[in-house]
Design an enzyme around this catalytic site. Structure first.
Site, PDB file in Angstrom:
ATOM      1  N   HIS A 305       0.680  -1.127  -0.294  1.00 55.99           N
ATOM      2  CA  HIS A 305      -0.348   0.445   0.249  1.00 55.99           C
ATOM      3  C   HIS A 305       0.521   1.106   0.128  1.00 55.99           C
ATOM      4  CE1 HIS A 305      -2.911   3.023   1.168  1.00 55.99           C
ATOM      5  NE2 HIS A 305      -3.712   1.899   1.895  1.00 55.99           N
ATOM      6  N   HIS A 348       0.489   3.429  12.416  1.00 57.44           N
ATOM      7  CA  HIS A 348       1.646   3.823  11.739  1.00 57.44           C
ATOM      8  C   HIS A 348       1.139   5.097  12.483  1.00 57.44           C
ATOM      9  CE1 HIS A 348       1.043   7.953   8.601  1.00 57.44           C
ATOM     10  NE2 HIS A 348       2.554   7.262   8.729  1.00 57.44           N
ATOM     11  N   GLU A 354      -2.768  14.350  11.704  1.00 56.76           N
ATOM     12  CA  GLU A 354      -4.130  14.110  10.598  1.00 56.76           C
ATOM     13  C   GLU A 354      -5.299  14.351  11.157  1.00 56.76           C
ATOM     14  OE1 GLU A 354      -3.538  10.421   9.710  1.00 56.76           O
ATOM     15  OE2 GLU A 354      -0.924  10.429   8.976  1.00 56.76           O
ATOM     16  N   TYR A 363     -15.490   4.775   5.789  1.00 59.28           N
ATOM     17  CA  TYR A 363     -13.949   3.953   5.705  1.00 59.28           C
ATOM     18  C   TYR A 363     -13.672   2.998   5.579  1.00 59.28           C
ATOM     19  CZ  TYR A 363      -8.749   5.517   6.275  1.00 59.28           C
ATOM     20  OH  TYR A 363      -8.297   5.879   6.703  1.00 59.28           O
ATOM     21  N   HIS A 378      -5.799  12.097  14.479  1.00 61.46           N
ATOM     22  CA  HIS A 378      -4.190  11.238  15.008  1.00 61.46           C
ATOM     23  C   HIS A 378      -3.631  12.225  15.414  1.00 61.46           C
ATOM     24  CE1 HIS A 378      -7.781   8.520  13.213  1.00 61.46           C
ATOM     25  NE2 HIS A 378      -7.647   7.804  14.750  1.00 61.46           N
ATOM     26  N   HIS A 384      -1.707   4.869  14.965  1.00 59.41           N
ATOM     27  CA  HIS A 384      -3.638   4.596  14.699  1.00 59.41           C
ATOM     28  C   HIS A 384      -3.163   3.574  13.627  1.00 59.41           C
ATOM     29  CE1 HIS A 384      -1.509   7.846  12.401  1.00 59.41           C
ATOM     30  NE2 HIS A 384      -1.739   7.452  11.435  1.00 59.41           N
TER      31      HIS A 384
HETATM   32 FE   LIG Z   1      -1.789   7.949   9.651  1.00 61.13          FE
END
Ligand SMILES: [Fe+2]
Length: 452
Positions: A305, A348, A354, A363, A378, A384
């Protein structure tokens, strides 16, 4: 509310003919006139302008900004802008906050999520209905941003507004708004965005309400299209899909107010006419709208990704190369085809902060709880990632090509930590249990090899 239909708004025909009222292109040097011959040809400031208009320049960048960033517009207007302000009085706008806004009583450290801010019965305009969720950086040094939710159920009638503090990136989630700006009219619906430049005067009509959406107030350098690098000359957001309105003006002599946001404070001044009196203009400093459905996402076609920066729609630089003051990132419908890959966004921690909003649908990393109109945060270096059901589902899914349907969320990502406002911490519908979404994640490791 009410008499907007009786206003006389004179608007130029679109020179392109295909999209009435708009001109395509991002950052183009446009020219448009609502009356024939109102625009001087071959020069900016003739000794006398046609129709008795006044010539005035609006500079969106320093005079000496590099050519590729330099933005200014020449306006030919019924009165110069000095007639659109008088003496100022300060007014309260308690829910529209600016950075720095650091309340020592609040804890901005944490993963946060909110349900949609509910509508109210009280009349709220686009300006009085602005509810600041987070602030970052410093409005006085023109760095950072604020993230807002707006609620609007009333039109601004003979009430005008501009912000000297930054441009507004507007992301509607419900309702239809019409922005009557100095340079023309923009209709804005969910799945579209608009940018209202710093210093541009406008009023906002609620065409279909109540309206709710998100706003990123960019204190810093303007939003621009990101460089595409090896992606090449196409895809992501394409310049031709951005629309700037043709000239439109109001010749209206009625008592009016102009509210100005300046260094985080609000001021009001009274005038006897509409300030939206630009009959013709040319230049590249102008409002713009964009249909998010035209965003062409690029992603993984074999495995893994890419970083979510692959979904950047617009970026506002910070002065440090590659580190944005703000990135505006879009997560929309797309195909997932990667082999042997955990397909949702990975776990992450990020130096960037963010803030996400849901425009519609579901989502992929948070199948529940992050609903349309909702917001999540976040912050700088806060971990997160997918919740337990999303992790288990994606870890065990059969990896056939899958289309993510019915999904459109976005992110305002900034290099500056985001601080909660008192409204976000105490009045907005904060989900106390958001952090529990990771409770179900199991320890699988037992020291023995193999997939668990
Ligand atoms: Fe992120």
């Amino acid at each position: 509310m009410g008499n907007a239909m009786t206003r006389e708004i004179k608007r130029a025909e679109s020179p392109m003919g295909t999209t009435p009222g708009y001109m395509p292109g991002f950052g183009n040097d446009f020219e448009t006139e609502a009356l024939p011959g109102a625009l001087p040809s071959g020069q900016n400031s003739p000794q006398k302008c046609n129709y008795g208009l006044y010539a005035e320049q609006l500079s969106g960048t320093a005079f000496t900004a590099p050519r590729g960033q330099n933005e200014r517009t020449w306006c030919y207007r019924i009165r110069p802008s000095v007639k659109h302000t008088g003496r100022f009085e300060k007014i309260d706008m308690p829910y529209w906050q600016s950075a720095p806004n650091i309340d020592p009583e609040l804890i901005s450290l944490g993963q946060y999520r909110w349900d949609p801010v509910p509508h109210t019965d009280a009349p709220l305009t686009f300006v009085t209905g602005m509810r600041t969720m987070t602030t970052a950086g410093d409005v006085n040094t023109q760095t950072g941003m604020a993230a807002h939710v707006y609620l609007a159920n009333a039109s601004m009638e003979d009430e005008y507004f501009f912000s000297a503090d930054g441009e507004l990136l507007v992301v509607p989630q419900e309702g239809l708004l019409r922005f009557h700006t100095e340079l023309g009219t923009i209709d804005l619906a969910p799945k579209e965005i608009a940018i209202l430049p710093r210093g541009m005067v406008y009023r906002v009509e609620v065409v279909e309400g109540p309206a709710r959406g998100f706003v990123c107030e960019n204190y810093g350098q303007k939003f621009d299209l990101p460089n595409r690098g090896p992606i090449g000359a196409n895809c992501l957001a394409n310049p031709r899909d951005f629309l700037t309105p043709v000239a439109a003006f109001e010749d209206r002599e009625v008592p009016s107010t102009v509210t100005i946001k300046w260094c985080g404070q609000f001021h009001q001044t009274r005038i006897g006419h509409s300030p939206l009196d630009v009959v013709a203009w040319h230049g590249n400093y102008a409002p713009v709208k964009y249909d998010l459905n035209t965003y062409s996402p690029v992603g993984a076609i074999l495995f893994d990704h890419p970083d979510p920066s692959i979904f950047t729609v617009l970026t506002a630089p910070s002065g440090q190369e590659g580190t944005a003051n703000i990135d505006f990132v879009l997560f929309r419908e797309r195909w997932m085809v990667a082999e042997n890959t955990f397909r949702p966004p990975w776990y992450h921690k990020n130096v960037m902060s963010e803030l996400m909003g849901n425009i519609y649908g579901q989502y992929d990393a948070k199948p529940q709880g992050f609903v349309p109109g909702g917001v999540s945060l976040h912050n700088c270096m806060l971990p997160h990632g997918p919740d337990a059901p999303a992790f288990e589902g994606a870890s065990n899914a059969e990896l056939a090509p899958v289309k993510l349907e019915n999904t459109m969320s976005f992110m305002f990502e900034t290099r500056f930590p985001q601080h909660l406002t008192a409204f976000a911490a105490r009045e907005a519908p904060l989900q106390d249990d958001y952090i529990d979404c990771w409770d179900g994640i199991e320890k699988k490791f037992d020291g023995t090899p193999g997939e668990k």
